[in-house]
Design an enzyme around this catalytic site. Sequence first.
Site, PDB file in Angstrom:
ATOM      1  CD  GLU B  66      -1.459  -1.898   2.253  1.00  0.00           C
ATOM      2  OE1 GLU B  66      -0.475  -2.914   1.675  1.00  0.00           O
ATOM      3  OE2 GLU B  66      -1.643  -2.309   3.577  1.00  0.00           O
ATOM      4  CG  ASN B  67       4.753   1.202   1.501  1.00  0.00           C
ATOM      5  OD1 ASN B  67       4.140  -0.030   1.091  1.00  0.00           O
ATOM      6  ND2 ASN B  67       5.991   1.271   1.840  1.00  0.00           N
TER       7      ASN B  67
END
Lengths: 250, 235
Positions: B66-67
Amino acid sequence: MIDKFREDVLAVVDIVPSGACIAIGGFGSSGRPDTLIDALCDLGKRDLHLVVNNVGADFLGVGRMLVEGRLRRVTASFPILQEFYDEYFAGKVELELIPQGTLAERLRAGGAGIPAFFTPSGAGTMLTDGTFVDGYNPDGTPASHLPPRETRVFNGREHVLEYGIVADFALVKAHQGDRKGNLRFRYSARNFNPLAGMAGRHTFAEVEQLVEVDELHPDDIHLPGVFVDDVIVALPTSPKQPVLPTGPVP
Amino acid sequence: MTETVQSAAAPPAPAAAPRVGRTRDGIAERLAQDLRDGFVVNLGVGIPLEVPRFIPLGVEVILHAENGVLGMGPLAPPELADNDLTDAGKQPITLVSGAAIVDSATSFAIVRGGHLDVTILGALQVSEDGDLANWYVPGRNPAVGGAMDLVAGAREVWVAMEHVDRKGKPKLVSQCTMPLTGRNCVTRVYTDLAVFHFVDGRLRLRECAPGVTPELVRERTAADYIEELGDAADA
């Protein structure tokens, strides 16, 4: 001539008043603008509302602000730090908890002049139905709740209305930057930094390397200087404390 | 499949009982067999993190974090650890050939925009309607991360979990009692005992783990489901 480079960090960030809303880049300690955060702490700024993904797992950066009692409200997806929760449950700091993708998009939207948008994230959950406690009284009873979101059905699915975030200030960290404020990030240290930078009415950037103008190829600029007001050089990073993996899922 | 009949009087998942069904690695291994070449996949913490070790040879899966990482490789050894390159659990990682880095908004555009084939998540509870509870135990510290975006946006939501919790209570339930991560979002459930699919809004038992009977699954499941074992599952 445009020259956004500033030598004196403290003088630069002293324009931030206590009580300000500040968007901050970084994911954990990766890409976190510690030099700017430390300057705000050293200047004694208080009562701050931060918009940031994490509240540390260490006591550097946002974690330092927390333990020094400088925070009034935090808008975040994953605060992590136990000391943060202690303050939250004791009614000393408020928590606006929002899904991580919604946080990213609210910053992007705010910086892009989109006042609000519909998203499926969080629909039908306690983060959007008005039941999540965002602030406690000192005796531990709920003082306030996140407002219930407006909802609308698109393509048969419920979506919630989320508002763009425009912060008074933004703090970002980049790998390279020039005197025009053009920034380039490195690997996943990019994360929320370009979005926070866009969302700030006034954006401070700390860079690991100050490079000559034109050294960054125009194609390689991740955040153009139009979004950046002041550029400072980041202090060398101290060796990072190990960050423990943590998560709500068993 | 061996038809070992369990005593109906046996309490659900007694701690001292000999282990039946798959281990946690076994759950990951079984799930990995269903990943298809070219899938873009996001992994939650817990059992899902064990899945990459079991992806079959010849199946190329792009792991998303997700980052902002597409093409995540294994965790970085200490000498290669770089704080500018981490996974969503903030651990230093490596990249595979063909990797790409994006900002967090683009990362979640990938998720919500339907560009993620599968998100593999752990769960506290899954309901017979496909509701998922996996982000918050009331009374503990609330943190959500990207879980709600992932279940709202990924094309498929596969849950990898133990069939019952530590107290032996079923995690497949008629209605979640824990706070929801998303409604009607789960598409498959892989447990130590069985594999379930949601099709047309109904939960369907598709497979029992080796040595596990449909009766045992029934006994340890509090959700309503249709049994579609064997040939029926191929229809």
